[in-house]
Scaffold this motif. Structure first.
Motif, PDB file in Angstrom:
ATOM      1  N   PHE A  61      11.782  23.696 -14.873  1.00 50.27           N
ATOM      2  CA  PHE A  61      11.721  24.419 -15.387  1.00 50.27           C
ATOM      3  C   PHE A  61      10.776  24.498 -16.322  1.00 50.27           C
ATOM      4  O   PHE A  61      10.385  25.687 -15.557  1.00 50.27           O
ATOM      5  CB  PHE A  61      13.128  24.424 -16.165  1.00 50.27           C
ATOM      6  N   GLU A  62       9.854  23.843 -16.321  1.00 46.59           N
ATOM      7  CA  GLU A  62       9.252  24.237 -17.440  1.00 46.59           C
ATOM      8  C   GLU A  62       7.234  24.178 -16.869  1.00 46.59           C
ATOM      9  O   GLU A  62       7.058  25.039 -17.278  1.00 46.59           O
ATOM     10  CB  GLU A  62       9.082  22.764 -18.627  1.00 46.59           C
ATOM     11  N   ARG A  64       7.584  25.678 -13.727  1.00 41.44           N
ATOM     12  CA  ARG A  64       7.787  27.442 -13.267  1.00 41.44           C
ATOM     13  C   ARG A  64       7.864  28.008 -14.163  1.00 41.44           C
ATOM     14  O   ARG A  64       7.488  29.323 -13.994  1.00 41.44           O
ATOM     15  CB  ARG A  64       9.415  27.222 -12.622  1.00 41.44           C
ATOM     16  N   ILE A  65       8.458  27.910 -15.612  1.00 37.67           N
ATOM     17  CA  ILE A  65       7.950  28.853 -16.754  1.00 37.67           C
ATOM     18  C   ILE A  65       6.162  28.659 -16.869  1.00 37.67           C
ATOM     19  O   ILE A  65       5.201  29.878 -17.331  1.00 37.67           O
ATOM     20  CB  ILE A  65       8.453  28.386 -18.011  1.00 37.67           C
ATOM     21  N   MET A  68       5.011  31.265 -14.802  1.00 35.74           N
ATOM     22  CA  MET A  68       4.823  32.697 -15.572  1.00 35.74           C
ATOM     23  C   MET A  68       3.850  32.984 -15.854  1.00 35.74           C
ATOM     24  O   MET A  68       3.296  34.178 -15.918  1.00 35.74           O
ATOM     25  CB  MET A  68       6.225  32.892 -16.014  1.00 35.74           C
ATOM     26  N   VAL A  69       3.542  31.906 -16.210  1.00 34.76           N
ATOM     27  CA  VAL A  69       2.484  32.391 -18.099  1.00 34.76           C
ATOM     28  C   VAL A  69       1.038  32.501 -16.848  1.00 34.76           C
ATOM     29  O   VAL A  69       0.274  33.271 -17.444  1.00 34.76           O
ATOM     30  CB  VAL A  69       1.966  30.950 -18.927  1.00 34.76           C
ATOM     31  N   ILE A  74       4.665  36.792 -18.231  1.00 35.09           N
ATOM     32  CA  ILE A  74       4.715  35.891 -19.360  1.00 35.09           C
ATOM     33  C   ILE A  74       4.171  35.552 -20.175  1.00 35.09           C
ATOM     34  O   ILE A  74       2.931  35.301 -19.648  1.00 35.09           O
ATOM     35  CB  ILE A  74       6.205  35.676 -20.063  1.00 35.09           C
ATOM     36  N   ALA A  79       6.953  32.066 -23.659  1.00 31.86           N
ATOM     37  CA  ALA A  79       7.091  30.677 -22.525  1.00 31.86           C
ATOM     38  C   ALA A  79       7.714  29.572 -23.677  1.00 31.86           C
ATOM     39  O   ALA A  79       8.251  28.849 -23.586  1.00 31.86           O
ATOM     40  CB  ALA A  79       5.633  29.999 -21.675  1.00 31.86           C
ATOM     41  N   LYS A  80       6.966  29.301 -24.679  1.00 28.73           N
ATOM     42  CA  LYS A  80       6.830  28.489 -25.781  1.00 28.73           C
ATOM     43  C   LYS A  80       8.776  28.801 -26.453  1.00 28.73           C
ATOM     44  O   LYS A  80       8.923  27.840 -26.533  1.00 28.73           O
ATOM     45  CB  LYS A  80       5.747  28.140 -26.899  1.00 28.73           C
ATOM     46  N   ILE A  82      11.308  30.299 -25.223  1.00 30.93           N
ATOM     47  CA  ILE A  82      11.706  29.684 -23.715  1.00 30.93           C
ATOM     48  C   ILE A  82      11.636  28.309 -23.502  1.00 30.93           C
ATOM     49  O   ILE A  82      13.584  27.602 -23.250  1.00 30.93           O
ATOM     50  CB  ILE A  82      11.287  30.423 -22.103  1.00 30.93           C
ATOM     51  N   ILE A  83      11.013  27.595 -23.444  1.00 31.33           N
ATOM     52  CA  ILE A  83      11.199  25.716 -23.627  1.00 31.33           C
ATOM     53  C   ILE A  83      11.377  25.605 -24.590  1.00 31.33           C
ATOM     54  O   ILE A  83      12.521  24.370 -24.254  1.00 31.33           O
ATOM     55  CB  ILE A  83       9.243  25.222 -22.929  1.00 31.33           C
ATOM     56  N   TYR A  86      15.266  25.260 -24.119  1.00 37.53           N
ATOM     57  CA  TYR A  86      15.675  25.384 -23.401  1.00 37.53           C
ATOM     58  C   TYR A  86      15.638  23.607 -23.458  1.00 37.53           C
ATOM     59  O   TYR A  86      16.857  23.197 -23.859  1.00 37.53           O
ATOM     60  CB  TYR A  86      14.491  25.199 -21.891  1.00 37.53           C
TER      61      TYR A  86
END
Length: 91
Positions: A61-62, A64-65, A68-69, A74, A79-80, A82-83, A86
Motif C-alpha cells: 500500500f505504501e 503504491r502511495i 502516486m507522489v 498527490i 502521502a505522509k 495517508i501512510i 494507514y
C-alpha cells in the motif's frame, strides 16, 4: 530511501564505503582487503537485496502511495499523512 534502512548493518556499511570510494570496486577491495571478484559478488548480493526490498515496497500500500507522489498525483505531505493514518489503523 526506506530500502537503505531495511538493509542489515553490514550491507549499509558496504554501501557507505562504496559511496566514499566514489564507486570504485577496486578501491573497495583495498578497503576490505579482499579480491575484486569478492567485492563484485558482495555488490551483486546487495543489489539483489535492494531489488527484493523494492519489489515488496512497490506492491505494498505504501509503495503504491509513493508511486502516486512520483507521478505527481498527490503531494508528499498528503502521502505522509495517508501512510501515517494507514499505519495507525493497522497497529
Amino acid at each position: 530511501m526506506e530500502w537503505f534502512l531495511e538493509l542489515n548493518t553490514e550491507d549499509q556499511e558496504f554501501v557507505k564505503q562504496l559511496v566514499l570510494s566514489s564507486g570504485s570496486l577496486k578501491q573497495l577491495a583495498k578497503i576490505y582487503d579482499v579480491s575484486y571478484p569478492t567485492v563484485r559478488t558482495r555488490l551483486n548480493m546487495v543489489i539483489q537485496t535492494i531489488n527484493l526490498i523494492d519489489s515488496k515496497q512497490a506492491n505494498s500500500f505504501e509503495g503504491r502511495i509513493m508511486k502516486m507522489v512520483i507521478a505527481e498525483k498527490i503531494s508528499l505531505d498528503v502521502a505522509k499523512e495517508i501512510i501515517s493514518d494507514y499505519r495507525e489503523a493497522n497497529k
